[in-house]
Design a protein around this motif. Structure first.
Motif, mmCIF file in Angstrom:
data_model
loop_
_atom_site.group_PDB
_atom_site.id
_atom_site.type_symbol
_atom_site.label_atom_id
_atom_site.label_comp_id
_atom_site.label_asym_id
_atom_site.label_seq_id
_atom_site.Cartn_x
_atom_site.Cartn_y
_atom_site.Cartn_z
ATOM 1 N N THR A 134 0.850 -1.188 0.000
ATOM 2 C CA THR A 134 0.000 0.000 0.000
ATOM 3 C C THR A 134 0.882 1.234 0.000
ATOM 4 O O THR A 134 1.809 1.350 0.809
ATOM 5 N N VAL A 135 0.601 2.147 -0.928
ATOM 6 C CA VAL A 135 1.418 3.348 -1.090
ATOM 7 C C VAL A 135 0.527 4.581 -1.225
ATOM 8 O O VAL A 135 -0.653 4.471 -1.561
ATOM 9 N N ASN A 136 1.095 5.742 -0.972
ATOM 10 C CA ASN A 136 0.344 6.993 -1.125
ATOM 11 C C ASN A 136 0.311 7.484 -2.566
ATOM 12 O O ASN A 136 -0.661 8.093 -2.986
ATOM 13 N N ASP A 137 1.389 7.249 -3.309
ATOM 14 C CA ASP A 137 1.500 7.754 -4.668
ATOM 15 C C ASP A 137 2.118 6.647 -5.530
ATOM 16 O O ASP A 137 3.287 6.301 -5.353
ATOM 17 N N VAL A 138 1.330 6.114 -6.435
ATOM 18 C CA VAL A 138 1.784 4.987 -7.251
ATOM 19 C C VAL A 138 2.984 5.370 -8.113
ATOM 20 O O VAL A 138 3.966 4.626 -8.183
ATOM 21 N N ASP A 139 2.948 6.535 -8.760
ATOM 22 C CA ASP A 139 4.056 6.929 -9.635
ATOM 23 C C ASP A 139 5.359 7.118 -8.849
ATOM 24 O O ASP A 139 6.426 6.693 -9.291
ATOM 25 N N GLU A 140 5.266 7.746 -7.688
ATOM 26 C CA GLU A 140 6.444 7.932 -6.840
ATOM 27 C C GLU A 140 7.000 6.572 -6.397
ATOM 28 O O GLU A 140 8.213 6.360 -6.348
ATOM 29 N N SER A 141 6.111 5.638 -6.143
ATOM 30 C CA SER A 141 6.526 4.305 -5.723
ATOM 31 C C SER A 141 7.130 3.503 -6.871
ATOM 32 O O SER A 141 8.043 2.707 -6.655
ATOM 33 N N ILE A 142 6.646 3.717 -8.090
ATOM 34 C CA ILE A 142 7.253 3.073 -9.255
ATOM 35 C C ILE A 142 8.704 3.543 -9.392
ATOM 36 O O ILE A 142 9.595 2.747 -9.672
ATOM 37 N N ALA A 143 8.940 4.821 -9.157
ATOM 38 C CA ALA A 143 10.304 5.350 -9.236
ATOM 39 C C ALA A 143 11.204 4.673 -8.202
ATOM 40 O O ALA A 143 12.368 4.365 -8.490
ATOM 41 N N PHE A 144 10.685 4.400 -7.010
ATOM 42 C CA PHE A 144 11.483 3.754 -5.970
ATOM 43 C C PHE A 144 11.687 2.267 -6.268
ATOM 44 O O PHE A 144 12.812 1.790 -6.369
ATOM 45 N N TYR A 145 10.592 1.535 -6.412
ATOM 46 C CA TYR A 145 10.696 0.083 -6.608
ATOM 47 C C TYR A 145 11.264 -0.266 -7.980
ATOM 48 O O TYR A 145 11.968 -1.257 -8.126
ATOM 49 N N GLY A 146 10.955 0.546 -8.982
ATOM 50 C CA GLY A 146 11.489 0.304 -10.317
ATOM 51 C C GLY A 146 12.875 0.890 -10.496
ATOM 52 O O GLY A 146 13.798 0.200 -10.926
ATOM 53 N N GLY A 147 13.029 2.161 -10.153
ATOM 54 C CA GLY A 147 14.305 2.828 -10.357
ATOM 55 C C GLY A 147 15.377 2.401 -9.371
ATOM 56 O O GLY A 147 16.454 1.953 -9.771
ATOM 57 N N ALA A 148 15.096 2.519 -8.083
ATOM 58 C CA ALA A 148 16.110 2.223 -7.064
ATOM 59 C C ALA A 148 16.339 0.722 -6.886
ATOM 60 O O ALA A 148 17.476 0.278 -6.750
ATOM 61 N N LEU A 149 15.263 -0.062 -6.863
ATOM 62 C CA LEU A 149 15.415 -1.497 -6.645
ATOM 63 C C LEU A 149 15.543 -2.299 -7.942
ATOM 64 O O LEU A 149 15.879 -3.476 -7.906
ATOM 65 N N GLY A 150 15.239 -1.687 -9.067
ATOM 66 C CA GLY A 150 15.431 -2.357 -10.353
ATOM 67 C C GLY A 150 14.325 -3.295 -10.781
ATOM 68 O O GLY A 150 14.505 -4.091 -11.705
ATOM 69 N N LEU A 151 13.157 -3.220 -10.148
ATOM 70 C CA LEU A 151 12.033 -4.061 -10.578
ATOM 71 C C LEU A 151 11.422 -3.469 -11.848
ATOM 72 O O LEU A 151 11.487 -2.268 -12.075
ATOM 73 N N LYS A 152 10.798 -4.318 -12.644
ATOM 74 C CA LYS A 152 10.212 -3.883 -13.911
ATOM 75 C C LYS A 152 8.685 -3.864 -13.817
ATOM 76 O O LYS A 152 8.087 -4.787 -13.275
ATOM 77 N N VAL A 153 8.086 -2.804 -14.372
ATOM 78 C CA VAL A 153 6.623 -2.726 -14.415
ATOM 79 C C VAL A 153 6.125 -3.813 -15.347
ATOM 80 O O VAL A 153 6.570 -3.939 -16.489
ATOM 81 N N ARG A 154 5.206 -4.616 -14.840
ATOM 82 C CA ARG A 154 4.638 -5.707 -15.642
ATOM 83 C C ARG A 154 3.218 -5.385 -16.107
ATOM 84 O O ARG A 154 2.798 -5.827 -17.155
ATOM 85 N N ASN A 155 2.477 -4.647 -15.275
ATOM 86 C CA ASN A 155 1.091 -4.345 -15.615
ATOM 87 C C ASN A 155 0.687 -3.054 -14.914
ATOM 88 O O ASN A 155 1.149 -2.769 -13.818
ATOM 89 N N ASP A 156 -0.192 -2.281 -15.546
ATOM 90 C CA ASP A 156 -0.682 -1.017 -14.987
ATOM 91 C C ASP A 156 -2.162 -0.934 -15.330
ATOM 92 O O ASP A 156 -2.530 -0.712 -16.484
#
Length: 136
Positions: free
Chosen positions: A11-33
């Motif tokens: 659960t997050v407050n801002d999905v886009d901000e969280s994509i930057a963290f989990y995708g950018g910093a941790l290197g996970l890839k967006v699979r579905n939106d």
């Protein structure tokens, strides 16, 4: 018969901000939106675990107002369950995540129970730990 974990919700407050963290910093890839009713559910995953995805969504997404309010209160307090990721180089990943601006809770240390780990807060305040198995 087999069983495996497929989704883990964060659960997050801002999905886009969280994509930057989990995708950018941790290197996970967006699979579905997926968008519905003014909310989004975004799944991210790693090539090393193709059958497991993290689902990012806001507190009120798919929930009643009361349930969403309760979840928002718990998120704000920082008392939702923490998430532990595994890495083969916790020190290098720590530096990448720190460089992203994430709040550091614990620099990498060797824990008495075995792993070397570190901890951060994601942009919504969730505790994220990164662990590396002890070398053999």
């Amino acid at each position: 018969m087999s069983i495996a974990l497929q989704y883990c919700h964060i659960t997050v407050n801002d999905v886009d901000e969280s994509i930057a963290f989990y995708g950018g910093a941790l290197g996970l890839k967006v699979r579905n939106d997926v968008a519905s009713g003014g909310y989004r559910w975004v799944t991210l995953g790693s090539d090393t675990q193709p059958g497991l995805e993290i689902v990012l969504s806001e507190p009120h997404a798919g929930r009643s107002q009361a349930d969403g309010d309760t979840l928002q209160e718990l998120l704000t307090k920082g008392v939702l369950p923490n998430y532990v990721f595994r890495s083969d180089d916790v020190d290098a990943l720590f530096e990448t995540v720190r460089a992203s601006g994430a709040e550091v809770l614990q620099e990498p240390i060797d824990q008495p129970w075995g792993p070397r780990d570190c901890a951060f807060r994601d942009p919504s305040g969730n505790t994220v730990r990164i662990a590396q198995a002890p070398s053999e």
